[in-house]
Write a protein that holds these residues in place. Structure first.
Motif, PDB file in Angstrom:
ATOM      1  N   ASN A  98       0.878  -1.171   0.000  1.00 51.89           N
ATOM      2  CA  ASN A  98       0.000   0.000   0.000  1.00 51.89           C
ATOM      3  C   ASN A  98       0.914   1.218   0.000  1.00 51.89           C
ATOM      4  O   ASN A  98       2.128   1.077  -0.116  1.00 51.89           O
ATOM      5  N   GLN A  99       0.357   2.408   0.109  1.00 51.25           N
ATOM      6  CA  GLN A  99       1.187   3.615   0.163  1.00 51.25           C
ATOM      7  C   GLN A  99       1.205   4.164   1.588  1.00 51.25           C
ATOM      8  O   GLN A  99       0.217   4.034   2.328  1.00 51.25           O
ATOM      9  N   ALA A 100       2.323   4.778   1.955  1.00 50.22           N
ATOM     10  CA  ALA A 100       2.475   5.385   3.280  1.00 50.22           C
ATOM     11  C   ALA A 100       2.761   6.875   3.121  1.00 50.22           C
ATOM     12  O   ALA A 100       3.356   7.299   2.125  1.00 50.22           O
ATOM     13  N   LEU A 101       2.326   7.644   4.104  1.00 53.49           N
ATOM     14  CA  LEU A 101       2.692   9.059   4.178  1.00 53.49           C
ATOM     15  C   LEU A 101       3.804   9.151   5.213  1.00 53.49           C
ATOM     16  O   LEU A 101       3.606   8.823   6.394  1.00 53.49           O
ATOM     17  N   LEU A 102       4.969   9.565   4.731  1.00 52.17           N
ATOM     18  CA  LEU A 102       6.166   9.643   5.573  1.00 52.17           C
ATOM     19  C   LEU A 102       6.370  11.100   5.965  1.00 52.17           C
ATOM     20  O   LEU A 102       6.315  11.992   5.100  1.00 52.17           O
ATOM     21  N   VAL A 103       6.598  11.363   7.252  1.00 51.57           N
ATOM     22  CA  VAL A 103       6.877  12.734   7.717  1.00 51.57           C
ATOM     23  C   VAL A 103       8.112  12.718   8.608  1.00 51.57           C
ATOM     24  O   VAL A 103       8.583  11.649   9.013  1.00 51.57           O
ATOM     25  N   LEU A 114      -4.532  11.582   2.075  1.00 55.92           N
ATOM     26  CA  LEU A 114      -3.893  12.303   0.965  1.00 55.92           C
ATOM     27  C   LEU A 114      -4.367  13.753   0.928  1.00 55.92           C
ATOM     28  O   LEU A 114      -3.573  14.673   0.677  1.00 55.92           O
ATOM     29  N   GLU A 115      -5.649  13.973   1.212  1.00 60.12           N
ATOM     30  CA  GLU A 115      -6.219  15.328   1.164  1.00 60.12           C
ATOM     31  C   GLU A 115      -5.531  16.249   2.164  1.00 60.12           C
ATOM     32  O   GLU A 115      -5.417  17.463   1.942  1.00 60.12           O
ATOM     33  N   ASP A 116      -5.058  15.678   3.289  1.00 58.98           N
ATOM     34  CA  ASP A 116      -4.361  16.480   4.306  1.00 58.98           C
ATOM     35  C   ASP A 116      -3.052  17.073   3.770  1.00 58.98           C
ATOM     36  O   ASP A 116      -2.458  17.950   4.409  1.00 58.98           O
ATOM     37  N   LEU A 117      -2.582  16.595   2.626  1.00 60.05           N
ATOM     38  CA  LEU A 117      -1.323  17.105   2.066  1.00 60.05           C
ATOM     39  C   LEU A 117      -1.515  18.495   1.452  1.00 60.05           C
ATOM     40  O   LEU A 117      -0.531  19.187   1.166  1.00 60.05           O
ATOM     41  N   ALA A 118      -2.756  18.908   1.267  1.00 63.62           N
ATOM     42  CA  ALA A 118      -3.057  20.225   0.670  1.00 63.62           C
ATOM     43  C   ALA A 118      -2.288  21.327   1.395  1.00 63.62           C
ATOM     44  O   ALA A 118      -2.266  21.365   2.631  1.00 63.62           O
ATOM     45  N   GLY A 119      -1.639  22.181   0.623  1.00 60.95           N
ATOM     46  CA  GLY A 119      -0.931  23.312   1.213  1.00 60.95           C
ATOM     47  C   GLY A 119       0.457  22.976   1.737  1.00 60.95           C
ATOM     48  O   GLY A 119       1.136  23.837   2.289  1.00 60.95           O
ATOM     49  N   LEU A 133      -0.632   9.199  -7.230  1.00 60.05           N
ATOM     50  CA  LEU A 133      -1.605   9.686  -6.243  1.00 60.05           C
ATOM     51  C   LEU A 133      -1.477  11.196  -6.067  1.00 60.05           C
ATOM     52  O   LEU A 133      -2.476  11.914  -5.948  1.00 60.05           O
ATOM     53  N   ILE A 134      -0.236  11.680  -6.057  1.00 63.72           N
ATOM     54  CA  ILE A 134       0.000  13.124  -5.924  1.00 63.72           C
ATOM     55  C   ILE A 134      -0.523  13.849  -7.168  1.00 63.72           C
ATOM     56  O   ILE A 134      -1.159  14.898  -7.078  1.00 63.72           O
ATOM     57  N   GLN A 135      -0.292  13.238  -8.329  1.00 65.70           N
ATOM     58  CA  GLN A 135      -0.777  13.831  -9.582  1.00 65.70           C
ATOM     59  C   GLN A 135      -2.306  13.945  -9.565  1.00 65.70           C
ATOM     60  O   GLN A 135      -2.865  14.944 -10.024  1.00 65.70           O
ATOM     61  N   ASP A 136      -2.969  12.938  -8.999  1.00 63.90           N
ATOM     62  CA  ASP A 136      -4.435  12.994  -8.879  1.00 63.90           C
ATOM     63  C   ASP A 136      -4.856  14.191  -8.030  1.00 63.90           C
ATOM     64  O   ASP A 136      -5.830  14.877  -8.350  1.00 63.90           O
ATOM     65  N   LEU A 137      -4.118  14.436  -6.926  1.00 67.65           N
ATOM     66  CA  LEU A 137      -4.429  15.589  -6.050  1.00 67.65           C
ATOM     67  C   LEU A 137      -4.258  16.895  -6.812  1.00 67.65           C
ATOM     68  O   LEU A 137      -5.046  17.835  -6.654  1.00 67.65           O
TER      69      LEU A 137
END
Ligand code: GLN
Length: 235
Positions: A98-103, A114-119, A133-137
């Motif tokens: 799957n995909q992970a959000l790394l911080v 993914l939506e939380d990445l806005a801004g 996925l980023i391209q979709d955003l």
């Protein structure tokens, strides 16, 4: 491209993109990893084929290297997608991801979706499903295009994350875990994409595809697959 020797063994060249640990990476100057061991074991069990060697490319160049006969198969944690199937073929799946959000470790930014990445500034490796996925955003207007940084290799994206140049990296779950262990980063959330990795082959190379599928079945049956999983994923 492949060549047939006198003993009826077709020699093939495999392509990969190191920097995707533990699937493929350079250790002490050597190309190593789960994909490397697995494909070598699979070809050993694949009727009529032997592995001549490995060629290294950036991930985003692998499909072209395959379709232009520079390599005969791709072993690079590559997700089987409908889009890619328009230009290449794949063996049966050999891994789920799957995909992970790394911080950054200690970061107050903890995206849960993914939506939380806005801004925020986001990175991924060029040509990956994470980039998709980023391209979709971006396409849906959630993320500004200027907030996306593409990297030729994931380790460079992770360095930029540690440095504070970007705020998050979208990356496959198993590889995210390796960076959590080796770098100052944590996973804030995972995105259920249900991806499956397969070895890439040319669309007109059904013989190789069948032989690799036979090899995959053989290494599952003879215990090699389980041994390699233990070797590269035991923590
Ligand atoms: N599985 C992801 C993809 O296929 C990432 C692969 C990689 O970066 N090596 O796009």
């Amino acid at each position: 491209g492949s060549t047939t020797s006198g003993t009826q063994q077709t020699r093939i060249v495999a392509g990969t993109a190191p920097g995707f640990q533990p699937f493929e990476m350079i250790q002490d100057g050597e190309l190593v990893g789960f994909d490397i061991d697995l494909l070598e074991a699979v070809v050993e069990q694949a009727d009529g084929y032997t592995l001549q060697g490995w060629e290294q490319y950036e991930f985003g160049s692998l499909i072209q290297a395959l379709t232009t006969d520079k390599i005969d198969t791709i072993a690079a944690g590559m997700t089987i997608t409908e889009k890619r199937k328009e230009s290449i073929g794949f063996t049966n799946p050999y891994w789920d991801a799957n995909q992970a959000l790394l911080v950054r470790e200690g970061s107050s930014f903890q995206p849960q979706s993914l939506e939380d990445l806005a801004g925020h500034k986001v990175g991924a490796q060029s040509g990956t499903t994470g980039e998709g996925l980023i391209q979709d955003l971006i396409d849906e207007g959630t993320l500004a295009e200027s907030n996306y940084n593409a990297y030729p290799k994931y380790p460079l994206a992770v360095s930029d994350l540690e440095n504070g140049n970007i705020d998050a990296v979208v990356i496959d779950t198993p590889v995210a875990e390796t960076f959590v262990d080796s770098r100052d980063v944590v996973v804030s959330a995972t995105v259920d994409t249900g991806e499956q990795y397969g070895f890439g082959v040319r669309q007109n190379d059904g013989d190789l595809e069948s032989a690799l599928n036979g090899g995959l079945e053989a290494v599952r049956d003879n215990g090699t697959y389980a041994d390699l999983t233990k070797k590269w994923f035991a923590s």
